[in-house]
Design a protein around this motif. Structure first.
Motif, PDB file in Angstrom:
ATOM      1  N   LYS A   1       0.857  -1.185   0.000  1.00  0.00           N
ATOM      2  CA  LYS A   1       0.000   0.000   0.000  1.00  0.00           C
ATOM      3  C   LYS A   1       0.892   1.233   0.000  1.00  0.00           C
ATOM      4  N   LEU A   2       0.807   2.007  -1.070  1.00  0.00           N
ATOM      5  CA  LEU A   2       1.738   3.109  -1.265  1.00  0.00           C
ATOM      6  C   LEU A   2       0.987   4.437  -1.373  1.00  0.00           C
ATOM      7  N   ALA A   3       1.215   5.312  -0.406  1.00  0.00           N
ATOM      8  CA  ALA A   3       0.643   6.648  -0.463  1.00  0.00           C
ATOM      9  C   ALA A   3       1.450   7.509  -1.430  1.00  0.00           C
ATOM     10  N   GLU A   4       0.957   8.718  -1.688  1.00  0.00           N
ATOM     11  CA  GLU A   4       1.686   9.645  -2.557  1.00  0.00           C
ATOM     12  C   GLU A   4       3.100   9.861  -2.007  1.00  0.00           C
ATOM     13  N   GLY A   5       4.076   9.734  -2.865  1.00  0.00           N
ATOM     14  CA  GLY A   5       5.457   9.990  -2.460  1.00  0.00           C
ATOM     15  C   GLY A   5       6.140   8.843  -1.752  1.00  0.00           C
ATOM     16  N   GLU A   6       5.424   7.749  -1.478  1.00  0.00           N
ATOM     17  CA  GLU A   6       6.020   6.589  -0.813  1.00  0.00           C
ATOM     18  C   GLU A   6       6.535   5.586  -1.847  1.00  0.00           C
ATOM     19  N   TYR A   7       7.550   4.837  -1.457  1.00  0.00           N
ATOM     20  CA  TYR A   7       8.045   3.787  -2.339  1.00  0.00           C
ATOM     21  C   TYR A   7       8.565   2.618  -1.520  1.00  0.00           C
TER      22      TYR A   7
END
Length: 203
Positions: A190-196
Motif C-alpha cells: 500500500k503506497l501513499a503519494e510519495g512513498e516507495y
C-alpha cells in the motif's frame, strides 16, 4: 546479480522532501552519466514531453551535481533501449492502456534483468502480480508479476472523492477488504503519494 525494482505510489515530487530520497535511491551505485529510459506508454503521446520534463526537473533539483541522460521509450525499439539504459522508469497514467501496450512487445521483461526498474502508480501496477483498479467498485486485476505482491497506489488519497473524508474512508475500507480477501498467498503493498518500496529480483 539482482534487479532492483522500486514500486512507488505516485507524484513522487509531493513527498515531504520533494522526491530527493527517491531520486538518490534510484541512481545509487550507478556510474555517471546515469541513463534513464522513461516508458510513458500509460499516457497519450501528446503528453509525453510534458511528463518527461516534470521528471527531469525533479531529478535535477534533487541531484544537481549528477549527470543524467533521459530518453523516451519507443514501442518498436523498447528492448534495445532497455539494454542501453541503467534505469527503466514505468510512469503512471492509465494502467490498462499500459498493460495492453506492453503485451504487444516481446522479451521486454527478460531485458530488465540486472537493471534498476521503477514503477510509479500505473507503472507499479503492471510490475506487480496483482493490482487494485481503484474504481468506485474496486477490483483486483493482474499485472505482469515481476513483483509477487498486490499493489495499490495513491493509498488513502482523498482526491477521488473531492476531499469528502467520509466517502474516502469508506472507499479505502473497501479496498483494504478486497486486499485482505483476495490472493491470500501474496502480501499487500500500500503506497501513499510519495512513498516507495524496494524489491530485489534474482536474474
Amino acid at each position: 546479480m539482482k534487479s532492483k525494482i522500486i514500486l512507488a505510489g505516485g507524484y513522487m515530487s509531493k513527498a515531504p522532501d520533494g522526491g530527493t530520497e527517491f531520486c538518490k535511491e534510484v541512481i545509487k551505485d550507478i556510474n555517471q552519466p546515469v541513463k534513464i529510459l522513461e516508458c510513458l506508454f500509460a499516457l497519450e503521446p501528446e503528453s509525453w514531453e510534458k511528463a518527461l520534463e516534470k521528471d527531469k526537473q525533479m531529478f535535477l533539483k534533487a541531484l544537481p551535481n549528477t549527470a543524467i541522460q533521459f530518453e523516451i521509450a519507443e514501442k518498436n525499439n523498447f528492448v534495445s533501449q532497455i539494454h542501453n539504459a541503467d534505469v527503466i522508469y514505468f510512469r503512471g497514467g492509465n494502467a490498462q492502456q499500459l498493460v495492453e501496450e506492453l503485451r504487444e512487445i516481446t522479451d521486454w521483461q527478460e531485458a530488465l534483468h540486472e537493471k534498476i526498474v521503477i514503477g510509479t502508480s500505473a507503472g507499479a501496477y503492471v510490475l506487480s502480480e496483482f493490482y487494485i483498479h481503484a474504481a468506485e467498485l474496486p477490483e483486483l486485476r493482474r499485472g505482469f508479476g515481476l513483483v509477487p505482491t498486490k499493489t495499490v497506489a495513491h493509498y488513502m488519497s482523498n482526491y477521488l472523492h473531492k476531499n469528502d473524508l467520509a466517502k474516502s474512508r469508506g472507499f479505502w475500507k473497501k479496498i483494504d477488504n478486497l486486499l485482505d480477501s483476495s490472493e491470500s498467498h501474496l502480501g499487500s503493498t500500500k503506497l501513499a503519494e510519495g512513498e516507495y518500496k524496494i524489491f530485489r529480483k534474482s536474474s
